[in-house]
Design a protein around this motif. Sequence first.
Motif, PDB file in Angstrom:
ATOM      1  N   ILE A   1       0.840  -1.205   0.000  1.00 42.39           N
ATOM      2  CA  ILE A   1       0.000   0.000   0.000  1.00 42.39           C
ATOM      3  C   ILE A   1       0.872   1.251   0.000  1.00 42.39           C
ATOM      4  O   ILE A   1       0.619   2.198  -0.745  1.00 42.39           O
ATOM      5  CB  ILE A   1      -0.958   0.005   1.210  1.00 42.39           C
ATOM      6  N   ALA A   2       1.914   1.254   0.819  1.00 41.78           N
ATOM      7  CA  ALA A   2       2.802   2.421   0.904  1.00 41.78           C
ATOM      8  C   ALA A   2       3.535   2.668  -0.409  1.00 41.78           C
ATOM      9  O   ALA A   2       3.701   3.821  -0.824  1.00 41.78           O
ATOM     10  CB  ALA A   2       3.793   2.239   2.052  1.00 41.78           C
ATOM     11  N   VAL A   3       3.961   1.615  -1.087  1.00 41.35           N
ATOM     12  CA  VAL A   3       4.665   1.772  -2.365  1.00 41.35           C
ATOM     13  C   VAL A   3       3.717   2.299  -3.440  1.00 41.35           C
ATOM     14  O   VAL A   3       4.072   3.211  -4.206  1.00 41.35           O
ATOM     15  CB  VAL A   3       5.312   0.443  -2.809  1.00 41.35           C
ATOM     16  N   VAL A   4       2.504   1.762  -3.496  1.00 42.64           N
ATOM     17  CA  VAL A   4       1.527   2.247  -4.473  1.00 42.64           C
ATOM     18  C   VAL A   4       1.188   3.711  -4.196  1.00 42.64           C
ATOM     19  O   VAL A   4       1.130   4.535  -5.122  1.00 42.64           O
ATOM     20  CB  VAL A   4       0.255   1.368  -4.474  1.00 42.64           C
ATOM     21  N   LEU A   5       0.991   4.067  -2.938  1.00 43.30           N
ATOM     22  CA  LEU A   5       0.735   5.463  -2.565  1.00 43.30           C
ATOM     23  C   LEU A   5       1.891   6.358  -3.001  1.00 43.30           C
ATOM     24  O   LEU A   5       1.671   7.428  -3.580  1.00 43.30           O
ATOM     25  CB  LEU A   5       0.524   5.585  -1.054  1.00 43.30           C
ATOM     26  N   ALA A   6       3.117   5.921  -2.761  1.00 44.14           N
ATOM     27  CA  ALA A   6       4.293   6.707  -3.153  1.00 44.14           C
ATOM     28  C   ALA A   6       4.341   6.901  -4.663  1.00 44.14           C
ATOM     29  O   ALA A   6       4.611   8.006  -5.146  1.00 44.14           O
ATOM     30  CB  ALA A   6       5.571   6.028  -2.656  1.00 44.14           C
ATOM     31  N   CYS A   7       4.057   5.852  -5.403  1.00 45.17           N
ATOM     32  CA  CYS A   7       4.074   5.961  -6.876  1.00 45.17           C
ATOM     33  C   CYS A   7       3.010   6.929  -7.375  1.00 45.17           C
ATOM     34  O   CYS A   7       3.270   7.752  -8.264  1.00 45.17           O
ATOM     35  CB  CYS A   7       3.873   4.586  -7.514  1.00 45.17           C
ATOM     36  N   VAL A   8       1.816   6.862  -6.814  1.00 41.53           N
ATOM     37  CA  VAL A   8       0.736   7.762  -7.229  1.00 41.53           C
ATOM     38  C   VAL A   8       1.092   9.212  -6.913  1.00 41.53           C
ATOM     39  O   VAL A   8       0.928  10.104  -7.744  1.00 41.53           O
ATOM     40  CB  VAL A   8      -0.602   7.362  -6.561  1.00 41.53           C
ATOM     41  N   VAL A   9       1.600   9.455  -5.717  1.00 42.46           N
ATOM     42  CA  VAL A   9       1.956  10.823  -5.317  1.00 42.46           C
ATOM     43  C   VAL A   9       3.064  11.384  -6.202  1.00 42.46           C
ATOM     44  O   VAL A   9       2.989  12.522  -6.666  1.00 42.46           O
ATOM     45  CB  VAL A   9       2.366  10.860  -3.819  1.00 42.46           C
ATOM     46  N   MET A  10       4.092  10.581  -6.464  1.00 42.40           N
ATOM     47  CA  MET A  10       5.203  11.074  -7.284  1.00 42.40           C
ATOM     48  C   MET A  10       4.789  11.261  -8.746  1.00 42.40           C
ATOM     49  O   MET A  10       5.218  12.213  -9.400  1.00 42.40           O
ATOM     50  CB  MET A  10       6.415  10.154  -7.148  1.00 42.40           C
ATOM     51  N   TYR A  11       3.958  10.380  -9.261  1.00 47.07           N
ATOM     52  CA  TYR A  11       3.458  10.537 -10.624  1.00 47.07           C
ATOM     53  C   TYR A  11       2.615  11.807 -10.728  1.00 47.07           C
ATOM     54  O   TYR A  11       2.742  12.580 -11.680  1.00 47.07           O
ATOM     55  CB  TYR A  11       2.637   9.308 -11.035  1.00 47.07           C
ATOM     56  N   ASP A  12       1.760  12.024  -9.746  1.00 47.62           N
ATOM     57  CA  ASP A  12       0.913  13.210  -9.732  1.00 47.62           C
ATOM     58  C   ASP A  12       1.741  14.491  -9.643  1.00 47.62           C
ATOM     59  O   ASP A  12       1.427  15.486 -10.288  1.00 47.62           O
ATOM     60  CB  ASP A  12      -0.061  13.137  -8.557  1.00 47.62           C
ATOM     61  N   ALA A  13       2.808  14.468  -8.863  1.00 52.25           N
ATOM     62  CA  ALA A  13       3.650  15.660  -8.694  1.00 52.25           C
ATOM     63  C   ALA A  13       4.319  16.064  -9.998  1.00 52.25           C
ATOM     64  O   ALA A  13       4.463  17.255 -10.286  1.00 52.25           O
ATOM     65  CB  ALA A  13       4.705  15.408  -7.626  1.00 52.25           C
TER      66      ALA A  13
END
Length: 163
Positions: free
Chosen positions: A90-102
């Motif tokens: 969950i933490a890795v998927v969250l990190a990927c989404v946040v960084m992609y969005d940024a």
Amino acid sequence: MDEVITAADASITGSKSSIIPYNLPLLSAFLSCALAQFLKLFTTWYKEKRWESRRMLSSGGMPSSHSSTVTALAVAIGFQDGTGGSTFAIAVVLACVVMYDATGVRLHAGRQAELLNQIVCELPPEHPVSSVRPLRDSLGHTPLQVFAGAVLGCIVAYLMSSS
């Protein structure tokens, strides 16, 4: 019968009986975010040769505090619980989404705001939109800013977990 915990029992159980539990992932994430925001003072000074204390509370800039926060969270969870669990996933998927969005949506929204501000500045003073407050244009991050934030998050999580 009610149990009574003595001072000796409390010291043996350690942080499990403390009022504020020690949460490595949460502390790593908060520390990494604060450190990234603090570093923005120096990166802004290096780039623009001026101190701007507002950068500590704003989004955008080098390094990405969003990337730093979610990366520190994911790495600290990996160190604490291992990489095979659902919490780490969950933490890795969250990190990927946040960084992609940024680097995607937020970066392009900031560029659009920059362009709209420029258009509004060129309008004649009598135009109804000419007095509108400028839009915030420092929203997203370049890939380098996101990468720097992710590296910072990894370093903070590693240092926190090894102490």
